[in-house]
Design an enzyme around this catalytic site. Structure first.
Site, short mmCIF file in Angstrom:
data_model
loop_
_atom_site.label_atom_id
_atom_site.label_comp_id
_atom_site.label_asym_id
_atom_site.label_seq_id
_atom_site.Cartn_x
_atom_site.Cartn_y
_atom_site.Cartn_z
N ARG A 196 -14.19 -67.03 10.87
CA ARG A 196 -15.12 -65.90 10.76
C ARG A 196 -14.49 -64.60 11.28
O ARG A 196 -14.72 -63.54 10.73
CB ARG A 196 -16.41 -66.22 11.53
N TYR A 220 -31.40 -77.11 7.86
CA TYR A 220 -31.66 -76.05 8.85
C TYR A 220 -33.06 -76.15 9.46
O TYR A 220 -33.62 -75.14 9.92
CB TYR A 220 -31.48 -74.68 8.19
N ARG A 253 -15.73 -75.92 15.69
CA ARG A 253 -16.53 -74.73 16.04
C ARG A 253 -15.61 -73.62 16.57
O ARG A 253 -15.84 -72.44 16.33
CB ARG A 253 -17.58 -75.08 17.09
N ASN A 294 -21.55 -65.57 6.74
CA ASN A 294 -20.46 -65.96 7.66
C ASN A 294 -19.63 -67.15 7.17
O ASN A 294 -19.03 -67.88 7.96
CB ASN A 294 -21.00 -66.15 9.09
N LYS A 317 -19.86 -71.96 2.70
CA LYS A 317 -21.11 -71.42 2.17
C LYS A 317 -20.84 -70.66 0.87
O LYS A 317 -19.69 -70.39 0.52
CB LYS A 317 -21.74 -70.53 3.25
N HIS A 371 -20.01 -73.33 7.73
CA HIS A 371 -20.86 -74.01 8.71
C HIS A 371 -20.08 -75.14 9.37
O HIS A 371 -19.27 -75.79 8.72
CB HIS A 371 -22.08 -74.62 8.01
N PHE A 388 -35.46 -65.16 9.96
CA PHE A 388 -34.44 -65.11 8.90
C PHE A 388 -34.37 -66.38 8.06
O PHE A 388 -33.56 -66.48 7.15
CB PHE A 388 -33.06 -64.79 9.49
N GLU A 438 -25.76 -84.79 9.61
CA GLU A 438 -25.51 -83.89 8.48
C GLU A 438 -24.63 -84.56 7.42
O GLU A 438 -24.86 -84.38 6.22
CB GLU A 438 -24.89 -82.59 8.98
P1 RTP Z 1 -23.93 -72.72 11.28
O1 RTP Z 1 -25.07 -73.66 11.66
O2 RTP Z 1 -24.07 -72.15 9.90
O3 RTP Z 1 -22.58 -73.27 11.59
O4 RTP Z 1 -24.10 -71.45 12.21
P2 RTP Z 1 -24.23 -71.34 13.77
O5 RTP Z 1 -24.44 -72.65 14.43
O6 RTP Z 1 -23.08 -70.49 14.20
O7 RTP Z 1 -25.57 -70.45 13.88
P3 RTP Z 1 -27.11 -70.87 13.90
O8 RTP Z 1 -27.74 -70.12 15.00
O9 RTP Z 1 -27.29 -72.34 13.82
O10 RTP Z 1 -27.61 -70.21 12.55
C1 RTP Z 1 -27.37 -70.84 11.32
C2 RTP Z 1 -27.00 -69.80 10.30
O11 RTP Z 1 -28.12 -68.96 10.03
C3 RTP Z 1 -27.67 -67.67 9.70
N1 RTP Z 1 -28.26 -66.71 10.63
N2 RTP Z 1 -28.75 -65.56 10.24
N3 RTP Z 1 -30.18 -63.11 12.53
C4 RTP Z 1 -29.83 -63.61 11.36
O12 RTP Z 1 -29.97 -63.01 10.33
C5 RTP Z 1 -29.20 -64.94 11.36
N4 RTP Z 1 -28.95 -65.70 12.42
C6 RTP Z 1 -28.36 -66.82 11.96
C7 RTP Z 1 -26.16 -67.67 9.80
O13 RTP Z 1 -25.63 -67.91 8.48
C8 RTP Z 1 -25.89 -68.85 10.70
O14 RTP Z 1 -24.61 -69.35 10.50
#
Ligand code: RTP
Length: 155
Positions: free
Chosen positions: A109, A56, A92, A119, A16, A122, A64, A133
């Site tokens: 992370r 997304y 992951r 973070n 990112k 992705h 958010f 993707e």
């Molecule tokens: P990613 O898709 O980026 O690998 O992340 P992830 O599966 O660990 O998390 P996900 O729930 O899919 O969320 C995607 C990205 O959104 C941002 N986020 N911000 N509460 C918040 O402010 C919040 N929650 C999620 C993070 O950058 C997260 O990686």
């Protein structure tokens, strides 16, 4: 379950904008290389808003979401396609959980980030999303099919 874990899969990994700006590109790529996965696509890319929103789209109802789109489009990202046995779940694990403060030391992370909203990387959450993707972020001809010359451990 064991058979499922031995499937050759593809995953979309993206450094990112914060990871790129902080100079963590080499460090992050290294972790996937050293683990033994196979790199099939790699590019530096300024992501348009529409693409970030499509990527997304499952999160579009979250509060958010606008911040997330601003973050992902705030500067270049490094797009990668990685292949390997069980690469989706393994990547992951290498990345660590969403909130970097909860991510285990030794994960990307856990070692390199503090905030959920910054973070650094992705990784696709399923083999289906890995395919989706990679098709979303790479054009035809940008992926490389190649045969390892060094030994079977890379296949
Ligand atoms: P990613 O898709 O980026 O690998 O992340 P992830 O599966 O660990 O998390 P996900 O729930 O899919 O969320 C995607 C990205 O959104 C941002 N986020 N911000 N509460 C918040 O402010 C919040 N929650 C999620 C993070 O950058 C997260 O990686």
């Amino acid at each position: 379950l064991v058979a499922a874990m031995e499937e050759v899969e593809e995953t979309y990994i993206m450094i990112k904008p914060d990871g790129f700006q902080r100079g963590l590109v080499g460090e992050i790529i290294s972790r996937f290389e050293k683990k033994g996965f196979k790199l099939k696509g790699l590019k530096l890319f300024q992501c348009p808003k529409e693409l970030a929103q499509e990527h997304y789209k499952d999160l579009q109802s979250k509060p958010f979401f606008p911040k997330l789109i601003n973050y992902i489009t705030s500067g270049p990202v490094v797009c990668m396609a990685w292949e390997g046995i069980g690469v989706v779940a393994s990547a992951r694990k290498l990345i660590g959980v969403t909130n970097p403060l909860n991510a285990e030391p030794g994960t990307i992370r856990g070692d390199l980030a503090v905030q959920t909203g910054r973070n650094v990387v992705h990784g696709s959450d399923s083999p289906e999303n890995g395919k989706r993707e990679i098709a979303l972020w790479f054009k035809e001809g940008e992926l490389c099919e190649w045969t390892p010359l060094l030994g079977p451990w890379l296949t």
